[in-house]
Design an enzyme around this catalytic site. Structure first.
Site, PDB file in Angstrom:
ATOM      1  N   HIS A  79      -4.898  13.330  -2.961  1.00  9.60           N
ATOM      2  CA  HIS A  79      -5.899  12.412  -3.530  1.00  9.60           C
ATOM      3  C   HIS A  79      -7.275  13.071  -3.482  1.00  9.60           C
ATOM      4  O   HIS A  79      -7.703  13.543  -2.443  1.00  9.60           O
ATOM      5  CB  HIS A  79      -5.926  11.093  -2.751  1.00  9.60           C
ATOM      6  CG  HIS A  79      -4.852  10.141  -3.168  1.00  9.60           C
ATOM      7  ND1 HIS A  79      -5.017   8.783  -3.164  1.00  9.60           N
ATOM      8  CD2 HIS A  79      -3.594  10.361  -3.615  1.00  9.60           C
ATOM      9  CE1 HIS A  79      -3.912   8.204  -3.596  1.00  9.60           C
ATOM     10  NE2 HIS A  79      -3.025   9.145  -3.860  1.00  9.60           N
ATOM     11  N   TYR A 209     -10.838   0.510  -0.906  1.00  6.52           N
ATOM     12  CA  TYR A 209     -11.355  -0.166   0.295  1.00  6.52           C
ATOM     13  C   TYR A 209     -12.258  -1.283  -0.208  1.00  6.52           C
ATOM     14  O   TYR A 209     -13.312  -1.011  -0.796  1.00  6.52           O
ATOM     15  CB  TYR A 209     -12.160   0.803   1.166  1.00  6.52           C
ATOM     16  CG  TYR A 209     -11.312   1.839   1.872  1.00  6.52           C
ATOM     17  CD1 TYR A 209     -10.862   2.988   1.211  1.00  6.52           C
ATOM     18  CD2 TYR A 209     -10.958   1.682   3.206  1.00  6.52           C
ATOM     19  CE1 TYR A 209     -10.082   3.925   1.866  1.00  6.52           C
ATOM     20  CE2 TYR A 209     -10.181   2.625   3.864  1.00  6.52           C
ATOM     21  CZ  TYR A 209      -9.744   3.746   3.192  1.00  6.52           C
ATOM     22  OH  TYR A 209      -8.964   4.677   3.847  1.00  6.52           O
ATOM     23  N   PRO A 301      -8.301   1.530  12.112  1.00  6.87           N
ATOM     24  CA  PRO A 301      -7.692   2.316  11.030  1.00  6.87           C
ATOM     25  C   PRO A 301      -8.562   2.514   9.779  1.00  6.87           C
ATOM     26  O   PRO A 301      -8.191   3.265   8.887  1.00  6.87           O
ATOM     27  CB  PRO A 301      -6.429   1.514  10.680  1.00  6.87           C
ATOM     28  CG  PRO A 301      -6.672   0.139  11.191  1.00  6.87           C
ATOM     29  CD  PRO A 301      -7.583   0.269  12.361  1.00  6.87           C
ATOM     30  N   LYS A 305      -8.111   7.834  10.663  1.00  7.71           N
ATOM     31  CA  LYS A 305      -8.295   9.009  11.526  1.00  7.71           C
ATOM     32  C   LYS A 305      -7.281   9.155  12.674  1.00  7.71           C
ATOM     33  O   LYS A 305      -7.169  10.230  13.268  1.00  7.71           O
ATOM     34  CB  LYS A 305      -9.703   8.984  12.145  1.00  7.71           C
ATOM     35  CG  LYS A 305     -10.820   9.262  11.157  1.00  7.71           C
ATOM     36  CD  LYS A 305     -10.927  10.733  10.848  1.00  7.71           C
ATOM     37  CE  LYS A 305     -11.759  11.020   9.629  1.00  7.71           C
ATOM     38  NZ  LYS A 305     -10.989  11.206   8.382  1.00  7.71           N
ATOM     39  N   TYR A 393     -14.472  11.569   5.750  1.00  6.81           N
ATOM     40  CA  TYR A 393     -13.174  11.028   5.323  1.00  6.81           C
ATOM     41  C   TYR A 393     -12.132  12.152   5.184  1.00  6.81           C
ATOM     42  O   TYR A 393     -10.978  11.991   5.607  1.00  6.81           O
ATOM     43  CB  TYR A 393     -13.315  10.241   4.013  1.00  6.81           C
ATOM     44  CG  TYR A 393     -12.086   9.424   3.691  1.00  6.81           C
ATOM     45  CD1 TYR A 393     -11.923   8.138   4.210  1.00  6.81           C
ATOM     46  CD2 TYR A 393     -11.062   9.943   2.899  1.00  6.81           C
ATOM     47  CE1 TYR A 393     -10.780   7.394   3.956  1.00  6.81           C
ATOM     48  CE2 TYR A 393      -9.915   9.211   2.631  1.00  6.81           C
ATOM     49  CZ  TYR A 393      -9.781   7.931   3.156  1.00  6.81           C
ATOM     50  OH  TYR A 393      -8.656   7.202   2.903  1.00  6.81           O
TER      51      TYR A 393
END
Ligand code: RFL
Ligand code: PHB
Length: 398
Positions: A79, A209, A301, A305, A393
């Site tokens: 991704h 998100y 979460p 990570k 990220y």
């Protein structure tokens, strides 16, 4: 204490056959360091735990070094971006462009675990499943470490050079560290995540998100035909309170109309609630026992990570043990805790920040919502702001 039925010696005893323990076992084996894994559950139970879905490059490389990356490269989904949904509008964070070409791999923890189990079995290495009452002994400075466990009603003892506590948050290793030598830091959040897994195509190519007035939601995936969705829920909610229909209806309300219209629903394969917590143990070494992964730290979460930190801990520990056995140097094991914790605290900060940024904290009178608005506006309008998110990220370098 009863006399053990068997006593053996193995250089490294690993407690726990989750991703940390299995990865460490495989890397050590590749370096010629013999090890045994003691796991309290059955292989099927370990594989039934639905958890992480996003791997950083560092974790991908570690699986490659372990020789367990073939299926991930064939079936995993690279991704290049994620989307943040705020006030009904989606904003793309171009991870690849913002980080000079880095991306993440969407590949489920269940699959990572299965691949690691397969390579371990193929190498003929020992994992004792359903090992009960595992207990580490005599691991402090100047002592000779031993681990005892029970299997099929008999007690066994293994003497070793080192114990690796890869036994997760509820494990026995951290609990066995002397109380005056361990410090813990903890923050518990006032909500949990209700997760649902279904054999339906993901609603979007990239992860979404979503921050909404009804609470946070996450649209994730495991493959092109399997989806994973999460909803922020009060800690008092029970899985039984949530029918599949109620879950899908609530998810639709938390995403934008275009996403809601595209959502393909179906029966859940798994549904569970996980509390959100930040937790760190210092140090991560107690004489000849080391902690790695969830045994030493937990992140909420939101930043994806947990598994990735487990992989970097294992990377540092592996290097330290190789240094010890191959180069006769203790430098690597001596610096393990400090090196690992430096990376862990950065990921703790990012995970806390992402959690504060995206969830509903209605009970605080609206102050956090204003902070979120300011921060998200900054991220959406400043390349530097977006880059901070992107760089964390995809994962900081080891
Ligand atoms: P695990 O996976 O908990 O494995 C520990 C193993 O030790 C065994 N054990 C014992 N064995 C012998 N004797 C004892 N006394 C024992 N006590 C325990 C257990 O049975 C188990 O098999 O820890 P490990 O290996 O350190 O791996 C950590 C990861 O599992 C965890 O960090 C991630 O799942 C966290 N996480 C995520 N991480 C990511 O990097 N990306 C994500 O997208 C992501 N999403 C998530 C997550 C965790 C979640 N939950 C449910 C907490 C999403 C969720 C919902
Ligand atoms: C998941 O797919 O389980 C997942 C993905 C991203 C997260 C957390 C969980 O941040």
């Amino acid at each position: 204490m009863s006399t053990p039925a068997t006593t053996t010696h193995v250089p490294v005893v690993i407690v726990g056959a989750g991703p940390s323990g299995l990865l460490l076992g495989q890397l050590l084996h590749k370096s010629g360091i013999e090890n045994i894994i003691l796991e309290q559950r059955s292989p099927d139970y370990v594989l039934s735990r639905i958890r992480a879905g996003v791997l950083e490059q560092v974790a991908v490389e570690m699986l490659e070094k372990a020789g367990a990356a073939e299926r991930m490269h064939a079936e995993g989904l690279p991704h290049e971006g994620i989307e943040l949904l705020y006030f009904g509008k989606r904003h793309r964070i171009d991870l690849k462009a913002l980080t000079g070409g880095k991306q993440v791999m969407v590949y489920g923890q269940t699959e990572v675990t299965r691949d690691l189990m397969d390579v371990r079995a193929a190498a003929g290495l020992t994992t004792v499943y359903e090992a009960l009452n595992v207990q580490p002994f005599d691991f402090l400075e100047g002592e000779k470490p031993r681990v005892r466990y029970e299997k099929d009603g008999q007690t066994h003892e293994i003497t070793c050079d080192f114990i690796a506590g890869c036994d997760g948050f509820h494990g026995v290793c951290r609990a066995s560290a002397p109380a005056d030598k361990i410090k813990t830091f903890e923050k518990v959040y006032p909500f949990g995540w209700l997760g649902l897994l279904s054999d339906t195509p993901p609603v979007s190519e990239e992860l979404i998100y979503a921050s909404s007035e009804r609470g946070f939601a996450l649209c994730s995936q495991r493959s092109l035909s399997r989806s994973r969705y999460y909803l922020q829920v009060p800690l008092t909610d029970k899985v039984e309170d949530w029918s599949d229909e109620a879950f899908w209806e609530e998810l639709k309300r938390r995403v934008d109309p275009e996403t809601a219209a595209k959502l393909v629903t179906g029966p859940s394969i798994e549904k569970s609630i996980a509390p959100l917590r930040s937790f760190v143990t210092e140090p991560m070494r107690f004489g000849r026992m080391f902690l790695a992964g969830d045994a030493a730290h937990i992140v909420p979460p939101t930043g994806a990570k947990g598994l990735n930190l487990a992989a970097s801990d294992v990377g540092y520990l592996w290097q330290g043990l190789v240094d010890f056995y191959q180069n006769k140097s203790e430098a690597g094991i001596d610096s393990y805790s400090e090196k690992a914790l430096r990376r862990i605290w950065k990921a703790e900060h990012f995970s806390w920040w992402m959690t504060m940024l995206m969830h509903d904290f209605a009970e605080d009178g609206g102050f956090n919502a204003k902070m979120q608005e300011a921060e998200l506006h900054y991220i959406f309008t400043s390349e530097n702001g977006a880059r901070v998110l992107a760089e964390n990220y995809v994962g900081l370098p080891m």
